[in-house]
Scaffold this motif. Structure first.
Motif, PDB file in Angstrom:
ATOM      1  N   ALA A  39      16.336  77.568  98.339  1.00 36.55           N
ATOM      2  CA  ALA A  39      17.690  77.256  98.785  1.00 36.55           C
ATOM      3  C   ALA A  39      17.679  75.801  99.232  1.00 36.55           C
ATOM      4  O   ALA A  39      16.613  75.220  99.467  1.00 36.55           O
ATOM      5  CB  ALA A  39      18.109  78.183  99.921  1.00 36.55           C
ATOM      6  N   PRO A  40      18.846  75.173  99.344  1.00 36.52           N
ATOM      7  CA  PRO A  40      18.858  73.773  99.803  1.00 36.52           C
ATOM      8  C   PRO A  40      18.216  73.569 101.165  1.00 36.52           C
ATOM      9  O   PRO A  40      17.780  72.465 101.484  1.00 36.52           O
ATOM     10  CB  PRO A  40      20.352  73.433  99.825  1.00 36.52           C
ATOM     11  N   THR A  41      18.128  74.618 101.975  1.00 45.26           N
ATOM     12  CA  THR A  41      17.589  74.482 103.327  1.00 45.26           C
ATOM     13  C   THR A  41      16.223  75.140 103.499  1.00 45.26           C
ATOM     14  O   THR A  41      15.699  75.193 104.616  1.00 45.26           O
ATOM     15  CB  THR A  41      18.559  75.095 104.347  1.00 45.26           C
ATOM     16  N   PHE A  42      15.627  75.636 102.407  1.00 44.17           N
ATOM     17  CA  PHE A  42      14.321  76.295 102.520  1.00 44.17           C
ATOM     18  C   PHE A  42      13.450  75.898 101.332  1.00 44.17           C
ATOM     19  O   PHE A  42      13.871  76.012 100.165  1.00 44.17           O
ATOM     20  CB  PHE A  42      14.479  77.809 102.560  1.00 44.17           C
ATOM     21  N   ALA A  43      12.220  75.423 101.631  1.00 46.60           N
ATOM     22  CA  ALA A  43      11.273  75.019 100.593  1.00 46.60           C
ATOM     23  C   ALA A  43       9.907  75.601 100.920  1.00 46.60           C
ATOM     24  O   ALA A  43       9.514  75.701 102.095  1.00 46.60           O
ATOM     25  CB  ALA A  43      11.192  73.502 100.484  1.00 46.60           C
ATOM     26  N   PHE A  44       9.176  75.956  99.867  1.00 41.56           N
ATOM     27  CA  PHE A  44       7.829  76.500  99.989  1.00 41.56           C
ATOM     28  C   PHE A  44       6.873  75.571  99.246  1.00 41.56           C
ATOM     29  O   PHE A  44       7.133  75.177  98.108  1.00 41.56           O
ATOM     30  CB  PHE A  44       7.774  77.908  99.397  1.00 41.56           C
ATOM     31  N   SER A  88      18.155  73.514 109.268  1.00 47.59           N
ATOM     32  CA  SER A  88      19.344  74.204 109.769  1.00 47.59           C
ATOM     33  C   SER A  88      20.286  73.179 110.372  1.00 47.59           C
ATOM     34  O   SER A  88      19.899  72.035 110.653  1.00 47.59           O
ATOM     35  CB  SER A  88      18.974  75.266 110.814  1.00 47.59           C
ATOM     36  N   SER A  89      21.524  73.598 110.582  1.00 46.15           N
ATOM     37  CA  SER A  89      22.525  72.676 111.101  1.00 46.15           C
ATOM     38  C   SER A  89      23.544  73.444 111.927  1.00 46.15           C
ATOM     39  O   SER A  89      23.868  74.595 111.631  1.00 46.15           O
ATOM     40  CB  SER A  89      23.218  71.930 109.955  1.00 46.15           C
ATOM     41  N   THR A  90      24.035  72.787 112.960  1.00 47.93           N
ATOM     42  CA  THR A  90      25.121  73.343 113.773  1.00 47.93           C
ATOM     43  C   THR A  90      26.483  72.845 113.313  1.00 47.93           C
ATOM     44  O   THR A  90      27.498  73.167 113.921  1.00 47.93           O
ATOM     45  CB  THR A  90      24.923  72.963 115.251  1.00 47.93           C
ATOM     46  N   LEU A  91      26.500  72.063 112.227  1.00 48.07           N
ATOM     47  CA  LEU A  91      27.748  71.477 111.760  1.00 48.07           C
ATOM     48  C   LEU A  91      28.498  72.451 110.860  1.00 48.07           C
ATOM     49  O   LEU A  91      27.901  73.274 110.157  1.00 48.07           O
ATOM     50  CB  LEU A  91      27.452  70.184 110.988  1.00 48.07           C
ATOM     51  N   THR A  92      29.797  72.313 110.852  1.00 43.85           N
ATOM     52  CA  THR A  92      30.629  73.109 109.962  1.00 43.85           C
ATOM     53  C   THR A  92      30.584  72.497 108.564  1.00 43.85           C
ATOM     54  O   THR A  92      30.226  71.329 108.388  1.00 43.85           O
ATOM     55  CB  THR A  92      32.074  73.141 110.470  1.00 43.85           C
ATOM     56  N   PRO A  93      30.948  73.266 107.524  1.00 46.24           N
ATOM     57  CA  PRO A  93      30.971  72.691 106.171  1.00 46.24           C
ATOM     58  C   PRO A  93      31.851  71.452 106.068  1.00 46.24           C
ATOM     59  O   PRO A  93      31.538  70.526 105.328  1.00 46.24           O
ATOM     60  CB  PRO A  93      31.500  73.846 105.309  1.00 46.24           C
ATOM     61  N   GLU A  94      32.972  71.437 106.823  1.00 47.20           N
ATOM     62  CA  GLU A  94      33.836  70.262 106.769  1.00 47.20           C
ATOM     63  C   GLU A  94      33.142  69.045 107.371  1.00 47.20           C
ATOM     64  O   GLU A  94      33.266  67.925 106.866  1.00 47.20           O
ATOM     65  CB  GLU A  94      35.145  70.543 107.516  1.00 47.20           C
ATOM     66  N   GLU A  95      32.390  69.238 108.469  1.00 47.20           N
ATOM     67  CA  GLU A  95      31.675  68.126 109.084  1.00 47.20           C
ATOM     68  C   GLU A  95      30.551  67.605 108.204  1.00 47.20           C
ATOM     69  O   GLU A  95      30.185  66.438 108.262  1.00 47.20           O
ATOM     70  CB  GLU A  95      31.106  68.559 110.449  1.00 47.20           C
ATOM     71  N   MET A  96      29.968  68.481 107.378  1.00 50.10           N
ATOM     72  CA  MET A  96      28.908  68.074 106.458  1.00 50.10           C
ATOM     73  C   MET A  96      29.449  67.480 105.166  1.00 50.10           C
ATOM     74  O   MET A  96      28.678  67.084 104.294  1.00 50.10           O
ATOM     75  CB  MET A  96      28.002  69.271 106.154  1.00 50.10           C
ATOM     76  N   GLY A  97      30.767  67.433 105.017  1.00 53.06           N
ATOM     77  CA  GLY A  97      31.360  66.854 103.826  1.00 53.06           C
ATOM     78  C   GLY A  97      31.470  67.819 102.669  1.00 53.06           C
ATOM     79  O   GLY A  97      31.736  67.410 101.542  1.00 53.06           O
ATOM     80  N   MET A  98      31.270  69.120 102.926  1.00 52.97           N
ATOM     81  CA  MET A  98      31.365  70.108 101.864  1.00 52.97           C
ATOM     82  C   MET A  98      32.787  70.611 101.753  1.00 52.97           C
ATOM     83  O   MET A  98      33.531  70.662 102.733  1.00 52.97           O
ATOM     84  CB  MET A  98      30.413  71.292 102.168  1.00 52.97           C
TER      85      MET A  98
END
Length: 352
Positions: free
Chosen positions: A310-315, A338-348
């Motif tokens: 996933a974009p937030t998990f790598a092995f 991980s992030s505490t930001l909302t999708p709008e704050e992350m630009g998604m």
């Protein structure tokens, strides 16, 4: 008593008052320097008309090769990196790093933080033994950056400070660096470099290192640099030579959009020692996977696989076999973000 009368001034003669006496022209330093200024302006216009590219910095001379090889990515034992983003603009994130079971280092924990905006980059970390390291980059202009790095350690001789300024012109770059400088007796390590594009494909440079560990001991060494780049930027060859008998040559090529290969040759021909090491490496970038493999002349074969589920998990899985020493190393790691930001704050884009 009547005041004496003076005859009137004759026609064609002015009153010889101080204001009417012609003054001698004052010397002009600008006019004296005008020939040099004119030559410099013509040289600058001619240089600009060549449209030469910036060659990059000496520090990043072998950037592509280092990104392909495993030298900066190899690890053994267990490793975990947990990153949490707290802000996007300005960027602010914290990282917890754990390592254990390594054959070359003891188990450790490291806490780090990064803050960055358009002009400032700040990075700091502290480990479980209390060793602190910090880094700051201050951008004064688009091509002018001052860098400061420092490290505070409980072990004697491991603390250091490094001051650096980097300036990149249109077709050249200048760098000045001082490591542990002491103004009182000028002890420390001082490094200066200049890198100049000669043509659109060739750049030449020089780097000088001055070491002064004690007031009565000093050493001066100079390296000569060359960089050759193809027109389409698909291959880069570099060379660095020291008169003492040390040569390092690299070659990097992008075979495909997702495939890169690199070679590195280090030769030491000093009277006290003669040695050479050759390294070959390849890098494959797939959609969610990055694979690196490397082979060198000392009998070491190594590989590193980074798989993102996933974009937030790598092995990560790494391995190295030393055929000459009959030894092997294996490493396993995870990277979680991980992030505490909302999708709008992350630009998604917002979800429907």
């Amino acid at each position: 008593m009547a005041s004496p009368a003076f005859p009137p001034a004759k026609d064609g003669f002015a009153d010889p008052s101080p204001s009417s006496i012609p003054q001698a022209p004052k010397p002009s330093y600008t006019s004296a320097l005008s020939p040099l200024t004119s030559v410099y302006n013509r040289f600058s216009q001619w240089r600009k008309s060549l449209d030469l590219p910036n060659p990059g910095t000496v520090e990043n001379l072998q950037k592509e090769v280092k990104s392909t090889h495993l030298t900066n990515f190899m690890f053994d034992g267990g490793r975990a990196d947990l990153t949490k983003s707290l802000s996007m603009n300005p960027a602010f994130q914290v990282t917890h790093s754990f390592t254990l079971g390594s054959q070359v280092s003891t188990p450790s924990y490291n806490f780090g933080a990064v803050f960055a905006n358009n002009d400032v980059f700040l990075q700091g970390s502290v480990d479980h033994e209390g060793n602190v390291s910090a880094r700051m980059n201050q951008g004064w202009a688009e091509h002018s950056i001052t860098k400061i790095q420092t490290q505070l350690s409980s072990q004697a001789g491991h603390s250091m400070i490094q001051l650096e300024h980097d300036y990149q012109g249109q077709d050249y770059s200048i760098n000045a660096k001082a490591v542990n400088p002491w103004p009182a007796d000028l002890t420390g390590i001082y490094i200066g470099s200049y890198f100049q594009s000669i043509t659109k494909n060739l750049a030449l440079g020089v780097e000088t290192l001055y070491q002064r560990p004690t007031p009565d001991m000093s050493e001066l060494t100079t390296s000569y640099l060359a960089k050759l780049t193809s027109d389409d930027k698909n291959w880069i060859a570099t060379a660095q030579v020291q008169p003492s008998g040390i040569l390092q040559a690299t070659y990097w090529q992008k075979l495909h959009e997702k495939v890169e290969v690199a070679a590195d040759l280090q030769v030491m021909a000093a009277p006290q020692r003669r040695d050479a090491i050759a390294t070959l490496g390849a890098k494959y970038d797939l959609r969610m996977t990055t694979f690196r493999a490397q082979l060198d002349s000392t009998g070491k074969v190594s590989a590193l696989l980074e798989q993102r589920f996933a974009p937030t998990f790598a092995f990560l899985v790494s391995g190295e076999i030393d055929h000459f020493k009959n030894a092997a190393k294996v490493g396993v790691g995870v990277m979680i973000e991980s992030s505490t930001l909302t999708p709008e704050e992350m630009g998604m884009p917002p979800q429907p």
